[in-house]
Design an enzyme around this catalytic site. Structure first.
Site, PDB file in Angstrom:
ATOM      1  N   LYS A 137       0.802  -1.226   0.000  1.00 22.39           N
ATOM      2  CA  LYS A 137       0.000   0.000   0.000  1.00 22.39           C
ATOM      3  C   LYS A 137       0.836   1.279   0.000  1.00 22.39           C
ATOM      4  CE  LYS A 137      -4.452  -1.711   1.134  1.00 22.39           C
ATOM      5  NZ  LYS A 137      -5.540  -1.899   2.080  1.00 22.39           N
ATOM      6  N   ARG A 158      -3.622 -10.055   4.757  1.00 25.01           N
ATOM      7  CA  ARG A 158      -4.076 -10.079   3.355  1.00 25.01           C
ATOM      8  C   ARG A 158      -2.923  -9.556   2.497  1.00 25.01           C
ATOM      9  NH1 ARG A 158      -6.174  -6.423  -0.154  1.00 25.01           N
ATOM     10  NH2 ARG A 158      -7.730  -7.144  -1.646  1.00 25.01           N
TER      11      ARG A 158
HETATM   12  C1  YH5 Z   1      -7.921  -4.214   2.937  1.00 20.43           C
HETATM   13  O1  YH5 Z   1      -7.030  -3.513   3.405  1.00 20.43           O
HETATM   14  N1  YH5 Z   1      -7.746  -3.597   0.464  1.00 20.43           N
HETATM   15  S1  YH5 Z   1      -8.277  -3.470  -2.215  1.00 20.43           S
HETATM   16  C2  YH5 Z   1      -3.448  -0.029  -3.158  1.00 20.43           C
HETATM   17  C3  YH5 Z   1      -2.168  -0.585  -3.147  1.00 20.43           C
HETATM   18  C4  YH5 Z   1      -1.996  -1.893  -2.802  1.00 20.43           C
HETATM   19  C5  YH5 Z   1      -3.089  -2.673  -2.480  1.00 20.43           C
HETATM   20  C6  YH5 Z   1      -0.962   0.874  -4.540  1.00 20.43           C
HETATM   21  N2  YH5 Z   1      -9.438  -4.857  -0.202  1.00 20.43           N
HETATM   22  C7  YH5 Z   1      -8.264  -4.239   1.548  1.00 20.43           C
HETATM   23  O2  YH5 Z   1      -5.361  -4.143  -1.835  1.00 20.43           O
HETATM   24  N3  YH5 Z   1     -10.015  -5.799   1.966  1.00 20.43           N
HETATM   25  C8  YH5 Z   1      -8.486  -3.987  -0.576  1.00 20.43           C
HETATM   26  O3  YH5 Z   1      -1.043   0.140  -3.407  1.00 20.43           O
HETATM   27  C9  YH5 Z   1      -9.302  -5.027   1.125  1.00 20.43           C
HETATM   28  N4  YH5 Z   1      -8.675  -5.007   3.743  1.00 20.43           N
HETATM   29  C10 YH5 Z   1      -9.692  -5.773   3.271  1.00 20.43           C
HETATM   30  N5  YH5 Z   1     -10.368  -6.524   4.141  1.00 20.43           N
HETATM   31  C11 YH5 Z   1      -6.880  -2.359  -2.145  1.00 20.43           C
HETATM   32  C12 YH5 Z   1      -5.530  -2.982  -2.138  1.00 20.43           C
HETATM   33  C13 YH5 Z   1      -4.367  -2.126  -2.504  1.00 20.43           C
HETATM   34  C14 YH5 Z   1      -4.539  -0.803  -2.843  1.00 20.43           C
END
Ligand code: YH5
Length: 279
Positions: free
Chosen positions: A222, A256
């Site tokens: 993230k 996750r």
């Molecule tokens: C979460 O935290 N996140 S979708 C931006 C990124 C990297 C990853 C640019 N669904 C979560 O994974 N469900 C998502 O860097 C989730 N908890 C739960 N329970 C976003 C994502 C991401 C966004």
């Protein structure tokens, strides 16, 4: 009493940390128009994650990413259902990342074991969609909505506000008849929070207890990590591991992640350090 979670066909033991592999089902540049190719690639990726030691798979049609444009109901169902069906025999629980009640119902009918809702089942009909099943439920905190939530996050006290929100949602679900053993909570890193607010939550996760409910953390790759190390998402593996292990130390139960093999190794070492019988 050992900490267990009911997750559809599975009863998960949360005494040791679990690794949830992220499976994005998105039409990409290689797509053939029918979406069949991206579905095939997602299935292969899921099998690889299970081989690498994933304890569960989180299948998402990508409508929930920060800044993402909404995906239509039909599109999301067409992306997610074939994958849920194809992964029935992987031996691990299948979670579906959605906030739409119709997708929840369709996913459960197709064999999903868990619904991961970034909206904490606030959509009209969301609770009704899951109450008469034994699927696991992830309730996440989000301020605002995905398209605009990062524009101006605002809290007096992010730790208190996130904790209070999740406490209220848990009470609503309990009232509706959802068994507590089905529920895991998530502070929602990056969902309507500044970088500083994300780090404040991670730092204080151990003070955010909600009636003993377990935590799921989504820190992998993230921007809060990119902000510190100045790298593109794919190059944030080490940063993600550092944050994940800190989260475990602060009491998290499920991680996750994108990088399953690396996370599984890191968790093994963390567990060995914690194991005082290993002398
Ligand atoms: C979460 O935290 N996140 S979708 C931006 C990124 C990297 C990853 C640019 N669904 C979560 O994974 N469900 C998502 O860097 C989730 N908890 C739960 N329970 C976003 C994502 C991401 C966004």
């Amino acid at each position: 009493m050992p900490l267990m979670m009911q997750c559809g066909r599975f009863e998960l033991n949360l005494e040791r940390p679990l690794v949830m592999g992220i499976l994005n089902v998105t039409p990409d540049s290689f797509s053939d128009g029918t979406g069949e190719l991206s579905i095939q690639r997602a299935i292969e990726r899921a099998y690889k994650m299970v081989e690498e030691g994933a304890d569960m798979i989180d299948i998402g049609g990508e409508s929930t990413r920060p800044g993402a444009e909404p995906v239509s109901l039909e599109e999301e169902i067409d992306r997610v259902l074939p994958v849920v069906q194809a992964l029935q025999d992987t031996g691990v629980p299948l979670s579906v990342d959605t906030f739409k009640p119709q997708v929840m119902r369709a996913a459960l009918a197709s064999g999903a074991d868990m619904i991961n809702d970034i909206n904490a089942f606030r959509a009209p009909g969301a609770i009704e969609a899951v109450v008469n099943s034994d699927c696991g439920l992830c309730l996440m905190h989000m301020q605002g909505e995905p398209r605009t939530m990062q524009l101006a996050p605002k809290y007096d006290d992010v730790v208190c506000e996130v904790t209070d929100f999740l406490t209220q949602r848990v009470e609503v679900l309990e009232q509706a008849g959802v068994a507590p053993q089905r529920v895991v909570l998530d502070p929602g890193f990056g969902f309507g929070k500044t970088v500083g607010q994300n780090y404040t939550m991670l730092r204080q996760l151990d003070t955010m207890q909600v009636k003993g409910y377990p935590w799921l953390l989504g820190l992998s790759r993230k921007s809060m990590l990119g902000h510190v190390v100045g790298r593109e998402p794919r190059e944030r593996v080490a940063a993600s591991l550092a944050a994940a292990l800190y989260g475990l130390e602060k009491g998290a139960h499920i991680l996750r992640v994108h990088d399953v093999a690396e996370t599984v190794d890191a968790v093994k070492v963390w567990r060995t350090i914690k194991d005082e019988s290993f002398v």
